[in-house]
Design a protein around this motif. Structure first.
Motif, PDB file in Angstrom:
ATOM      1  N   UNK A  26       0.846  -1.190   0.000  1.00 37.58           N
ATOM      2  CA  UNK A  26       0.000   0.000   0.000  1.00 37.58           C
ATOM      3  C   UNK A  26       0.883   1.242   0.000  1.00 37.58           C
ATOM      4  N   UNK A  27       0.271   2.402  -0.060  1.00 38.58           N
ATOM      5  CA  UNK A  27       1.013   3.660  -0.038  1.00 38.58           C
ATOM      6  C   UNK A  27       1.429   4.059   1.373  1.00 38.58           C
ATOM      7  N   UNK A  28       0.886   3.399   2.381  1.00 35.67           N
ATOM      8  CA  UNK A  28       1.152   3.774   3.764  1.00 35.67           C
ATOM      9  C   UNK A  28       2.492   3.216   4.240  1.00 35.67           C
ATOM     10  N   UNK A  29       3.266   4.041   4.922  1.00 38.17           N
ATOM     11  CA  UNK A  29       4.556   3.644   5.484  1.00 38.17           C
ATOM     12  C   UNK A  29       4.657   4.207   6.889  1.00 38.17           C
ATOM     13  N   UNK A  30       5.118   3.373   7.821  1.00 39.17           N
ATOM     14  CA  UNK A  30       5.382   3.826   9.179  1.00 39.17           C
ATOM     15  C   UNK A  30       6.857   4.202   9.225  1.00 39.17           C
ATOM     16  N   UNK A  31       7.139   5.484   9.300  1.00 40.83           N
ATOM     17  CA  UNK A  31       8.522   5.971   9.280  1.00 40.83           C
ATOM     18  C   UNK A  31       9.202   5.731  10.617  1.00 40.83           C
ATOM     19  N   UNK A  32      10.488   5.431  10.574  1.00 42.99           N
ATOM     20  CA  UNK A  32      11.285   5.278  11.782  1.00 42.99           C
ATOM     21  C   UNK A  32      11.075   3.973  12.513  1.00 42.99           C
ATOM     22  N   UNK A  33      10.502   2.975  11.848  1.00 43.75           N
ATOM     23  CA  UNK A  33      10.255   1.685  12.489  1.00 43.75           C
ATOM     24  C   UNK A  33      11.528   0.845  12.457  1.00 43.75           C
ATOM     25  N   UNK A  34      12.045   0.427  13.614  1.00 46.31           N
ATOM     26  CA  UNK A  34      13.258  -0.401  13.609  1.00 46.31           C
ATOM     27  C   UNK A  34      12.959  -1.824  13.152  1.00 46.31           C
ATOM     28  N   UNK A  35      13.970  -2.487  12.613  1.00 44.76           N
ATOM     29  CA  UNK A  35      13.793  -3.869  12.149  1.00 44.76           C
ATOM     30  C   UNK A  35      13.526  -4.786  13.333  1.00 44.76           C
ATOM     31  N   UNK A  62       2.149   0.152  19.515  1.00 47.57           N
ATOM     32  CA  UNK A  62       2.236   1.553  19.929  1.00 47.57           C
ATOM     33  C   UNK A  62       2.561   2.457  18.749  1.00 47.57           C
ATOM     34  N   UNK A  63       3.499   2.010  17.890  1.00 40.87           N
ATOM     35  CA  UNK A  63       3.838   2.776  16.697  1.00 40.87           C
ATOM     36  C   UNK A  63       2.608   2.954  15.811  1.00 40.87           C
ATOM     37  N   UNK A  64       1.870   1.865  15.598  1.00 41.69           N
ATOM     38  CA  UNK A  64       0.704   1.914  14.715  1.00 41.69           C
ATOM     39  C   UNK A  64      -0.400   2.794  15.294  1.00 41.69           C
TER      40      UNK A  64
END
Length: 138
Positions: free
Chosen positions: A60-69, A78-80
């Motif tokens: 999809x076009x959605x990206x969660x920026x700064x997500x660690x591997x 929590x990030x979501x």
């Protein structure tokens, strides 16, 4: 120079699962295994952490920026929640189209009949108004 690909496989990319028991749900890429598979997790959409092939998901076009591997499920949730990914997905035309398709598939015969009658009424009102406008122009 801009590349031709808009949606790249990356950690934090939100994907729509197309095959399997979680089909129709969204998840997030947590880690990339190889050129054919990724680890996904969807703690807010009840998708368990799993390795999935790219054939079974759509980016999809959605990206969660700064997500660690390889982030844990609680931290990912929590990030979501912070990024409001599920709400952003539900606002997209893609998600609304899938929801409408599901709603239409669950309609009974009587519901389809009522919908047909409403569409006829709407069409009649539009035709009457356009006839009035055409008459005024002439």
């Amino acid at each position: 120079m801009q590349g031709s690909f808009k949606r790249l496989v990356e950690v934090g990319r939100v994907v729509l699962i197309t095959h399997g028991e979680d089909a129709g749900k969204i998840a997030t890429i947590v880690d990339i295994v190889d050129h054919n598979r990724a680890i996904i997790d969807g703690p807010t959409t009840d998708v368990k952490r799993q390795i999935i092939t790219y054939k079974n998901v759509v980016l999809t076009d959605l990206v969660v920026k700064g997500l660690p591997r390889t982030i844990g499920a609680k931290a990912l949730a929590k990030f979501l929640e912070k990024e409001q990914v599920v709400e952003a997905w539900q606002k997209t035309a893609w998600a609304q189209k899938l929801e409408a398709r599901k709603r239409r598939a669950n309609m009974s015969d009587f519901d389809r009949f009522k919908l047909m009658r409403l569409k006829k009424q709407q069409r009649d009102i539009v035709n009457r108004q356009s006839a009035v406008l055409r008459k005024e122009r002439a």
